[in-house]
Design a protein around this motif. Structure first.
Motif, PDB file in Angstrom:
ATOM      1  N   GLY A 104      38.672  43.718  92.323  1.00  0.00           N
ATOM      2  CA  GLY A 104      39.661  42.658  92.179  1.00  0.00           C
ATOM      3  C   GLY A 104      40.241  42.579  90.784  1.00  0.00           C
ATOM      4  N   LYS A 105      41.107  41.598  90.594  1.00  0.00           N
ATOM      5  CA  LYS A 105      41.774  41.436  89.305  1.00  0.00           C
ATOM      6  C   LYS A 105      40.983  40.458  88.428  1.00  0.00           C
ATOM      7  N   LEU A 107      41.931  37.894  86.675  1.00  0.00           N
ATOM      8  CA  LEU A 107      42.250  36.483  86.868  1.00  0.00           C
ATOM      9  C   LEU A 107      41.572  35.940  88.129  1.00  0.00           C
ATOM     10  N   GLY A 108      41.604  36.736  89.192  1.00  0.00           N
ATOM     11  CA  GLY A 108      40.945  36.314  90.429  1.00  0.00           C
ATOM     12  C   GLY A 108      39.459  36.091  90.207  1.00  0.00           C
ATOM     13  N   VAL A 111      39.003  32.898  88.109  1.00  0.00           N
ATOM     14  CA  VAL A 111      39.279  31.688  88.895  1.00  0.00           C
ATOM     15  C   VAL A 111      38.128  31.414  89.854  1.00  0.00           C
ATOM     16  N   THR A 112      37.616  32.475  90.477  1.00  0.00           N
ATOM     17  CA  THR A 112      36.487  32.315  91.396  1.00  0.00           C
ATOM     18  C   THR A 112      35.292  31.726  90.657  1.00  0.00           C
TER      19      THR A 112
END
Lengths: 225, 78
Positions: A104-105, A107-108, A111-112
């Motif tokens: 994943g990225k 930022l993702g 945020v998670t």
């Protein structure tokens, strides 16, 4: 942890910048575009993994506002949000080795992590009742609530945010509410059903339809950003 | 579970909204669909980014970054 070239040094000599392997999965991103020459989020994460504090500093400057907004949306307390923000960036520093570009990225991932910590914090305090009460009171003042009537002229929004909010606001209010309670309050379908006095099956349908519309809307947004 | 149903469940999964009994079925389907399932779940995490980016950024106290960087420095030196 070995000392490595700082990100700022990397910026001065772009030819020597290490290129990361392309993630195997094609993903669509809704993250705002970076200024030309700025290190990518992946490069900053690589810097953090190598123990470069400057990389963390840059990542903090780039995303502290977004992550704090997310935390505030969950816990509704300015001082606690600041403390949690600091803890989350410390966790990013400590857990960077667990980040994988394949999955994943950055930022993702952040945020998670931030959402989980914020919801955990909310549960630990057993402050659901208080938070809900505050949420009720703030609904009319909160410029970023999804269900809100403020005009766009009142709020300076980035292009990305405007577009994302357009997608979200396109949902029926009941779907927005169900997603809001699930994502920002960490509520289960049963909890949402109880809170909104709605049959469980209806809550499930609202979540499924709403999330699908947002997901499909984001795919279209990708071409506009 | 069809792949379309799995996709619907995946979007609920990434926001943590699956009920325990659904989670069990979801994990079975996840194994059944293999890489295709993992790739779709990864894409679903874009929802997290989107929800965060839909909020107006909030200003953090300036002291936070100073404290953070001091902690990082201390940890590196330890």
């Amino acid at each position: 942890m070995g000392r490595t070239k700082s990100i700022s040094a990397t910026r001065r000599k772009p030819k020597k910048r290490m290129h990361l392997a392309k993630p195997r999965t094609r993903r669509f991103s809704v993250a705002p575009a970076l200024e030309p020459g700025a290190p990518s989020d992946f490069e900053l994460m690589k810097g953090i993994q190598a123990g470069d504090p400057d990389a963390l500093s840059q990542l903090y400057d780039r995303y502290n506002g977004i992550l704090k907004a997310l935390i505030l949306r969950v816990i509704h307390n300015e001082a606690e949000a600041d403390d949690l923000l600091q803890e989350i960036f410390m966790e990013i520093w400590n857990q960077a080795k667990n980040f994988s570009a394949q999955k994943g990225k950055p930022l993702g991932w952040m945020v998670t992590l931030a959402r989980r910590r914020a919801i955990d914090g909310l549960r630990k305090k057993q402050a659901y009742a208080r938070a809900e009460e505050r949420l009720q009171n703030e609904t009319e003042q909160q410029p970023d609530a999804w269900v809100h009537n403020a005009t766009e002229e009142q709020i300076m929004l980035s292009d990305t945010r405007t577009l994302i909010r357009k997608v979200i606001r396109g949902l029926p209010p009941a779907q927005q509410q169900a997603i809001d309670l699930a994502f920002f309050k960490g509520m289960s379908q049963r909890e949402i059903a109880a809170k909104t006095n709605t049959p469980l099956g209806t809550v499930k349908t609202r979540l499924e339809l709403g999330l699908k519309k947002i997901y499909d809307g984001l795919k279209e947004l990708k071409d506009e950003l | 579970m069809s792949f379309e149903q799995f996709q619907n469940q995946s979007r609920l999964y990434v926001i943590g909204a699956l009920e325990p009994e659904e989670l069990e079925e979801f994990e079975k389907a996840r194994k059944k669909f293999g890489n295709k399932a993992e790739e779709f779940i990864t894409k679903c995490y874009a929802l997290h980014e989107a929800f965060a980016l839909s909020l107006r950024p909030a200003k953090a106290s300036t002291a936070i970054k100073e404290r953070l960087m001091a902690m990082v420095k201390a940890k590196k030196e330890a």
